[in-house]
Every structure is written in structure tokens, then in C-alpha cells.
Design a protein around this motif. Structure first.
Motif, short mmCIF file in Angstrom:
data_model
loop_
_atom_site.label_atom_id
_atom_site.label_comp_id
_atom_site.label_asym_id
_atom_site.label_seq_id
_atom_site.Cartn_x
_atom_site.Cartn_y
_atom_site.Cartn_z
N PRO A 186 0.36 34.22 -18.99
CA PRO A 186 0.80 34.90 -18.38
C PRO A 186 2.26 33.90 -19.15
O PRO A 186 2.26 32.38 -19.04
N ILE A 211 0.05 31.59 -10.97
CA ILE A 211 0.30 32.40 -11.04
C ILE A 211 0.00 32.92 -9.27
O ILE A 211 0.22 34.10 -8.87
N VAL A 227 4.10 37.38 -15.44
CA VAL A 227 3.30 37.54 -14.01
C VAL A 227 3.56 37.76 -12.94
O VAL A 227 2.24 37.93 -12.89
#
Length: 338
Positions: free
Chosen positions: A181, A14, A237
Motif C-alpha cells: 500500500p 489504511i 491506499v
């Protein structure tokens, strides 16, 4: 004048996607990462995508002297704090490592920020702080009751930051509770690259698709869901990265505590995600249904209205895009960054 942001754990999954968006929006970025679950190669690719440079410092957030040195070296507008261990199962096997890294490390970072007058932090939290859902969708008013050490470390850091803001109104803190994510940058240059056996669904599917694993294990086929498999809220993401930048910009403007969910507000089952990935990669993928894992729940998805209200945030990318972008990353990087 360009604003300078310190990103801890910025070489991670991330973190790297967020660095791209920070650079593209004109921020200067310094990354502090110990590369325990990431690669310096990710930052080189971030620079390639954004066509801008990053200052990369190898180091650990538990190293107080290093943190002091980094924060003394320039004037930072804020810190985005990603650095931490994140595998739920591993946290039950190695709880002290998780408390040391995630809680003690965060305390060291916050102390160093306090010492140097950097009072804006965006914290990478998790929907695991809610524990077993009492109702759905999960909103920010839902009670907190994490059921594993990983979730408890996130909860403890949240509590630390809530107490800090209550004690000093100059602090500006964003607690961003992620759901699931997935995806990768559309360039195919950066994506999720777990060091060991993936703990999450999407990287496991993609490794099956490139032949690194024989089949997908589906844990639980008898849940009270439309197809019997677990339902989760998957967020791309890049949408998640956008949420961090919006939170940063909101909190730089005005000191306060902001707690928001980042998800799509919709659920997708394991088998639905598998089918979407088969479409993306153009071939069937083997899977085996296994018994449920202890602690897993049937369904979880977010109420994201507060993020839209406070940040103007709304996830835009579809499950199809999540799968296509993941496949582009994995097929072009069959062994990840290595």
C-alpha cells in the motif's frame, strides 16, 4: 437503516482511508484504536473529509472487557480488523510482542464477536503469508510459508478464521492479502505517518523529498530485474480501501470464507518508483545502493483476477497518482500529524 461497522485500528494508515469510504457510502463507523502507531488527529481529518462523525474509542484489542462493552453497546453489521503491529524487521527483534498483539489480540476480538453474535469480519492480512514466491504472479492457490514473525502472525490469524468458518457456517470472513500500500487521500489531509524510521519505500522517499532524511537507501542493486533493484506490486491506499468496502458488502450479503489478493497485478522497481517521485516533487532525490537485506526477494506481484471475479474489484490508480498524492500529503504535513 444504516449499517454500523466497528473498525479496529481505524486511525492507522489504511484504516483511516477505509473509514472515509465507509462514511461516504452511508455506514456508521466506530473506531477502536490504542494509537500506538497512529494519531487521533487522523480521525478528525477523516470527519473533515467525509463531513460525518465517527465514534472513536481509545483502547486495546487485547482488553477483553472493553471489547465486550463496545460490541454490547450497539448492533454491528460487521468488523473490519486492521489493529496490529506491522513492521517486518521489528517482528524479528520483538517476536513475542507481535504474537501477543496480532494473534492474542485477534483471538480476543473474535471471542467477543462470537459472544455478541457479530459474525462478519474483514481481516487485514498480507502477501507475506506466501513467503518466497515459487511462481509469479502470486495467486491465492500459491502455497503459504511466511518467513518472518510478522508474516507468521498473519498466517496464524488466517488459520484461526478458516477453522472458525469450518466450525460455524454462519460466520462470514474475508481474508484480504495486501501487496504494497502507498499513496494518500487526494485531499492531502490523511496519509502514511510512520512513528519511527519508515520500514517501507514510499514514506522513506517522501521524507527525503521534504528534507527529513538525507538520502534513500536502496537495498540491493544486483537483483535479476530490469534495473537490478527489487520489484514490488504497489497499490494506492484508496484502491485498497475500496477493496475492503466491496468485501464487506459482499460478505454481509452471504456468509462464507473469501480469500483474495489486493494489488494491481503489475510490478514496479525501486528505481522506477524513485524516478516517478522525483517527477511528482519536481527535484532529484539522493539515493545510495546498499547490500541486499537478508530475506528480501527480487520480485513479487499479485494475480488479482479472483478479487475482480468475486468482488468486482480492480485497482485503478497509477504509480504517477500514487506519487503525486503522497507528495501532496507529505509536503503539506512535513511532520505528519504532529
Amino acid at each position: 437503516m444504516e449499517k454500523h461497522i466497528l473498525v479496529t485500528g481505524g486511525a492507522g494508515y489504511i484504516g483511516s482511508h477505509t473509514c472515509v469510504q465507509l462514511l461516504e457510502r452511508g455506514y456508521q463507523v466506530t473506531v477502536l484504536d490504542n494509537y500506538c502507531n497512529s494519531s487521533p488527529q487522523a480521525l478528525k481529518r477523516v470527519e473533515q473529509i467525509a463531513e460525518k462523525k465517527i465514534e472513536a474509542i481509545e483502547g486495546d484489542i487485547r482488553n477483553q472487557a472493553l471489547l465486550e462493552q463496545v460490541l454490547r453497546s450497539k448492533t454491528y453489521s460487521g468488523v473490519i480488523h486492521f489493529a496490529g503491529l506491522k513492521a517486518v524487521g521489528e517482528s524479528s527483534e520483538k517476536p513475542l510482542e507481535y504474537y501477543d498483539n496480532n494473534v492474542s489480540g485477534s483471538l480476543s476480538l473474535i471471542r467477543a464477536m462470537q459472544s455478541h453474535g457479530v459474525k462478519c469480519m474483514i481481516f487485514s492480512s498480507s502477501a507475506t503469508v506466501y513467503g518466497d514466491p515459487k511462481y509469479l504472479p502470486l495467486d491465492e492457490a500459491h502455497g503459504l510459508g511466511p518467513v518472518n514473525p510478522y508474516g507468521r502472525t498473519k498466517f496464524m490469524v488466517e488459520e484461526m478464521l478458516r477453522d472458525l468458518v469450518a466450525s460455524d457456517s454462519q460466520w462470514s470472513v474475508g481474508l484480504l492479502r495486501y501487496f504494497n500500500p502507498v499513496g494518500a487521500h487526494p485531499s492531502g489531509l490523511i496519509g502514511e505517518d510512520p512513528r519511527d524510521v519508515p520500514n517501507n519505500l514510499m514514506p522513506f522517499i517522501s521524507q527525503v523529498a521534504v528534507g527529513r532524511r538525507q538520502h534513500l537507501n536502496v537495498f540491493g542493486g544486483d537483483y535479476d530485474t530490469p534495473d537490478g533493484t527489487g520489484v514490488r506490486d504497489y497499490i494506492h491506499v484508496d484502491d485498497l480501501a475500496k477493496g475492503h468496502v466491496l468485501a464487506l458488502e459482499t460478505l454481509i450479503e452471504r456468509a462464507r470464507l473469501l480469500t483474495v489478493n489486493l494489488g494491481t497485478g503489475a510490478g514496479c522497481s525501486v528505481l522506477e518508483m524513485l524516478k516517478a517521485f522525483e517527477t511528482a516533487c519536481g527535484k532529484p532525490l539522493s539515493h545510495q545502493v546498499q547490500p541486499r537485506r537478508p530475506g528480501d526477494i527480487a520480485t513479487s506481484f499479485a494475480d488479482c483476477r479472483l478479487a475482480e471475479q468475486e468482488l468486482g474489484f480492480r485497482a485503478e490508480r497509477t504509480i504517477r497518482q500514487m506519487c503525486e498524492d503522497t507528495w501532496r500529503w507529505q509536503s503539506n504535513n512535513q511532520n505528519g500529524y504532529s
